[in-house]
Design a protein around this motif. Structure first.
Motif, PDB file in Angstrom:
ATOM      1  N   GLY A   1      -0.163   3.913  18.277  1.00 27.76           N
ATOM      2  CA  GLY A   1       0.480   5.218  18.441  1.00 27.76           C
ATOM      3  C   GLY A   1      -0.378   6.369  17.971  1.00 27.76           C
ATOM      4  N   ALA A   2      -0.031   7.551  18.437  1.00 30.72           N
ATOM      5  CA  ALA A   2      -0.777   8.766  18.096  1.00 30.72           C
ATOM      6  C   ALA A   2      -0.660   9.136  16.626  1.00 30.72           C
ATOM      7  CB  ALA A   2      -0.286   9.927  18.964  1.00 30.72           C
ATOM      8  N   ARG A   3       0.394   8.692  15.940  1.00 24.09           N
ATOM      9  CA  ARG A   3       0.589   9.053  14.525  1.00 24.09           C
ATOM     10  C   ARG A   3      -0.246   8.199  13.577  1.00 24.09           C
ATOM     11  NH1 ARG A   3       6.262   8.604  12.688  1.00 24.09           N
ATOM     12  NH2 ARG A   3       5.425   9.672  10.875  1.00 24.09           N
ATOM     13  N   ALA A   4      -0.845   7.118  14.060  1.00 23.15           N
ATOM     14  CA  ALA A   4      -1.629   6.226  13.198  1.00 23.15           C
ATOM     15  C   ALA A   4      -2.918   6.916  12.771  1.00 23.15           C
ATOM     16  CB  ALA A   4      -1.932   4.918  13.917  1.00 23.15           C
ATOM     17  N   ALA A   5      -3.011   7.246  11.499  1.00 25.00           N
ATOM     18  CA  ALA A   5      -4.185   7.935  10.963  1.00 25.00           C
ATOM     19  C   ALA A   5      -5.057   7.013  10.117  1.00 25.00           C
ATOM     20  CB  ALA A   5      -3.753   9.142  10.129  1.00 25.00           C
ATOM     21  N   TYR A   6      -4.446   6.013   9.500  1.00 30.40           N
ATOM     22  CA  TYR A   6      -5.157   5.098   8.609  1.00 30.40           C
ATOM     23  C   TYR A   6      -4.845   3.653   8.990  1.00 30.40           C
ATOM     24  CZ  TYR A   6      -5.501   9.227   5.654  1.00 30.40           C
ATOM     25  OH  TYR A   6      -5.748  10.489   5.184  1.00 30.40           O
ATOM     26  N   ALA A   7      -5.842   2.791   8.859  1.00 27.04           N
ATOM     27  CA  ALA A   7      -5.644   1.356   9.009  1.00 27.04           C
ATOM     28  C   ALA A   7      -5.623   0.735   7.614  1.00 27.04           C
ATOM     29  CB  ALA A   7      -6.770   0.737   9.830  1.00 27.04           C
ATOM     30  N   VAL A   8      -4.684  -0.172   7.380  1.00 29.65           N
ATOM     31  CA  VAL A   8      -4.640  -0.910   6.122  1.00 29.65           C
ATOM     32  C   VAL A   8      -5.621  -2.068   6.263  1.00 29.65           C
ATOM     33  CG1 VAL A   8      -3.213  -2.221   4.507  1.00 29.65           C
ATOM     34  CG2 VAL A   8      -2.209  -0.294   5.768  1.00 29.65           C
ATOM     35  N   VAL A   9      -6.707  -2.032   5.489  1.00 25.59           N
ATOM     36  CA  VAL A   9      -7.720  -3.085   5.572  1.00 25.59           C
ATOM     37  C   VAL A   9      -7.578  -4.095   4.446  1.00 25.59           C
ATOM     38  CG1 VAL A   9      -9.345  -1.694   6.892  1.00 25.59           C
ATOM     39  CG2 VAL A   9      -9.455  -1.665   4.389  1.00 25.59           C
ATOM     40  N   GLY A  10      -6.692  -3.831   3.510  1.00 22.82           N
ATOM     41  CA  GLY A  10      -6.450  -4.774   2.424  1.00 22.82           C
ATOM     42  C   GLY A  10      -5.263  -4.352   1.592  1.00 22.82           C
ATOM     43  N   ARG A  11      -4.655  -5.334   0.970  1.00 20.44           N
ATOM     44  CA  ARG A  11      -3.567  -5.095   0.023  1.00 20.44           C
ATOM     45  C   ARG A  11      -3.890  -5.926  -1.213  1.00 20.44           C
ATOM     46  NH1 ARG A  11       2.892  -5.024   0.225  1.00 20.44           N
ATOM     47  NH2 ARG A  11       3.234  -5.854  -1.856  1.00 20.44           N
ATOM     48  N   VAL A  12      -3.832  -5.296  -2.371  1.00 17.83           N
ATOM     49  CA  VAL A  12      -4.136  -5.967  -3.640  1.00 17.83           C
ATOM     50  C   VAL A  12      -2.876  -5.925  -4.488  1.00 17.83           C
ATOM     51  CG1 VAL A  12      -5.618  -5.973  -5.680  1.00 17.83           C
ATOM     52  CG2 VAL A  12      -6.545  -5.222  -3.458  1.00 17.83           C
ATOM     53  N   ASP A  13      -2.244  -7.076  -4.671  1.00 22.14           N
ATOM     54  CA  ASP A  13      -1.042  -7.164  -5.494  1.00 22.14           C
ATOM     55  C   ASP A  13      -1.461  -7.286  -6.949  1.00 22.14           C
ATOM     56  OD1 ASP A  13       1.131  -7.113  -3.522  1.00 22.14           O
ATOM     57  OD2 ASP A  13       0.193  -8.951  -2.794  1.00 22.14           O
ATOM     58  N   ASP A  14      -1.529  -6.166  -7.624  1.00 23.65           N
ATOM     59  CA  ASP A  14      -1.995  -6.112  -9.008  1.00 23.65           C
ATOM     60  C   ASP A  14      -1.303  -4.941  -9.708  1.00 23.65           C
ATOM     61  OD1 ASP A  14      -3.324  -5.816 -11.433  1.00 23.65           O
ATOM     62  OD2 ASP A  14      -5.304  -6.215 -10.575  1.00 23.65           O
ATOM     63  N   PRO A  15      -0.160  -5.204 -10.371  1.00 24.63           N
ATOM     64  CA  PRO A  15       0.572  -4.119 -11.028  1.00 24.63           C
ATOM     65  C   PRO A  15      -0.267  -3.342 -12.040  1.00 24.63           C
ATOM     66  CG  PRO A  15       1.931  -6.091 -10.925  1.00 24.63           C
ATOM     67  CD  PRO A  15       0.547  -6.482 -10.489  1.00 24.63           C
ATOM     68  N   ALA A  16      -1.131  -4.029 -12.785  1.00 22.94           N
ATOM     69  CA  ALA A  16      -1.951  -3.336 -13.790  1.00 22.94           C
ATOM     70  C   ALA A  16      -2.916  -2.364 -13.124  1.00 22.94           C
ATOM     71  CB  ALA A  16      -2.701  -4.350 -14.648  1.00 22.94           C
ATOM     72  N   ALA A  17      -3.549  -2.777 -12.035  1.00 23.26           N
ATOM     73  CA  ALA A  17      -4.471  -1.896 -11.322  1.00 23.26           C
ATOM     74  C   ALA A  17      -3.716  -0.709 -10.726  1.00 23.26           C
ATOM     75  CB  ALA A  17      -5.206  -2.654 -10.230  1.00 23.26           C
ATOM     76  N   ALA A  18      -2.519  -0.949 -10.215  1.00 17.08           N
ATOM     77  CA  ALA A  18      -1.726   0.140  -9.645  1.00 17.08           C
ATOM     78  C   ALA A  18      -1.323   1.139 -10.718  1.00 17.08           C
ATOM     79  CB  ALA A  18      -0.488  -0.424  -8.940  1.00 17.08           C
ATOM     80  N   ARG A  19      -0.901   0.642 -11.885  1.00 16.77           N
ATOM     81  CA  ARG A  19      -0.498   1.547 -12.966  1.00 16.77           C
ATOM     82  C   ARG A  19      -1.675   2.354 -13.487  1.00 16.77           C
ATOM     83  NH1 ARG A  19       2.771  -2.793 -14.198  1.00 16.77           N
ATOM     84  NH2 ARG A  19       1.324  -3.609 -15.719  1.00 16.77           N
ATOM     85  N   SER A  20      -2.853   1.740 -13.546  1.00 18.49           N
ATOM     86  CA  SER A  20      -4.027   2.446 -14.068  1.00 18.49           C
ATOM     87  C   SER A  20      -4.767   3.223 -12.984  1.00 18.49           C
ATOM     88  CB  SER A  20      -4.984   1.460 -14.732  1.00 18.49           C
ATOM     89  OG  SER A  20      -5.564   0.622 -13.757  1.00 18.49           O
ATOM     90  N   ARG A  21      -4.290   3.098 -11.745  1.00 13.14           N
ATOM     91  CA  ARG A  21      -4.911   3.762 -10.587  1.00 13.14           C
ATOM     92  C   ARG A  21      -6.379   3.379 -10.453  1.00 13.14           C
ATOM     93  NH1 ARG A  21      -2.108   9.722 -10.385  1.00 13.14           N
ATOM     94  NH2 ARG A  21      -0.026   8.921 -10.025  1.00 13.14           N
ATOM     95  N   SER A  22      -6.658   2.112 -10.671  1.00  8.59           N
ATOM     96  CA  SER A  22      -8.008   1.594 -10.515  1.00  8.59           C
ATOM     97  C   SER A  22      -8.233   1.196  -9.062  1.00  8.59           C
ATOM     98  CB  SER A  22      -8.220   0.382 -11.423  1.00  8.59           C
ATOM     99  OG  SER A  22      -9.454  -0.227 -11.125  1.00  8.59           O
ATOM    100  N   ALA A  23      -9.208   1.791  -8.439  1.00  8.00           N
ATOM    101  CA  ALA A  23      -9.513   1.495  -7.035  1.00  8.00           C
ATOM    102  C   ALA A  23     -10.469   0.316  -6.883  1.00  8.00           C
ATOM    103  CB  ALA A  23     -10.112   2.727  -6.377  1.00  8.00           C
ATOM    104  N   ALA A  24     -10.911  -0.267  -7.978  1.00 11.29           N
ATOM    105  CA  ALA A  24     -11.902  -1.334  -7.920  1.00 11.29           C
ATOM    106  C   ALA A  24     -11.442  -2.515  -7.064  1.00 11.29           C
ATOM    107  CB  ALA A  24     -12.243  -1.813  -9.329  1.00 11.29           C
ATOM    108  N   GLY A  25     -10.167  -2.804  -7.058  1.00  8.32           N
ATOM    109  CA  GLY A  25      -9.658  -3.926  -6.268  1.00  8.32           C
ATOM    110  C   GLY A  25      -9.842  -3.740  -4.780  1.00  8.32           C
ATOM    111  N   CYS A  26      -9.978  -2.516  -4.326  1.00  8.22           N
ATOM    112  CA  CYS A  26     -10.157  -2.244  -2.897  1.00  8.22           C
ATOM    113  C   CYS A  26     -11.621  -2.281  -2.460  1.00  8.22           C
ATOM    114  CB  CYS A  26      -9.551  -0.898  -2.528  1.00  8.22           C
ATOM    115  SG  CYS A  26      -7.757  -0.949  -2.339  1.00  8.22           S
TER     116      CYS A  26
END
Length: 95
Positions: A36-61
């Motif tokens: 669709g025309a609204r698709a601006a980003y592709a999800v190339v990975g998902r990292v299930d890591d609550p600690a990384a999400a809370r600390s906003r660490s992008a290293a997992g990506c």
């Protein structure tokens, strides 16, 4: 919160533009059809890591990004202690 739960291969509608390590809160990120025309980003990975999400660490990506990617990280931290990172690239990267 994104529904359904996002995964690699999904696409996300346009988000606020940020530069460098700046962060911006997003409450209305939306999963959309990739063709669709609204698709601006592709999800190339998902990292299930609550600690990384809370600390906003992008290293997992980092393993999900290729040289030259216009990469972004979307953090989701839930009130129930869960959290994940979504590794996104602009659809203009051809992915």
């Amino acid at each position: 919160m994104l529904t359904p739960p996002p995964k690699a291969g999904d696409c996300v509608a346009e988000l606020p533009r940020v530069a460098g390590s700046r962060a911006e809160s997003v409450d209305d990120a939306t999963i959309v059809p990739c063709a669709g025309a609204r698709a601006a980003y592709a999800v190339v990975g998902r990292v299930d890591d609550p600690a990384a999400a809370r600390s906003r660490s992008a290293a997992g990506c980092e393993p999900h990004f290729r040289p030259g990617d216009d990469g972004y990280v979307l953090y989701r931290v839930g009130g129930d202690g869960d959290g994940y990172l979504l590794c996104l690239v602009r659809k203009t990267n051809g992915r």
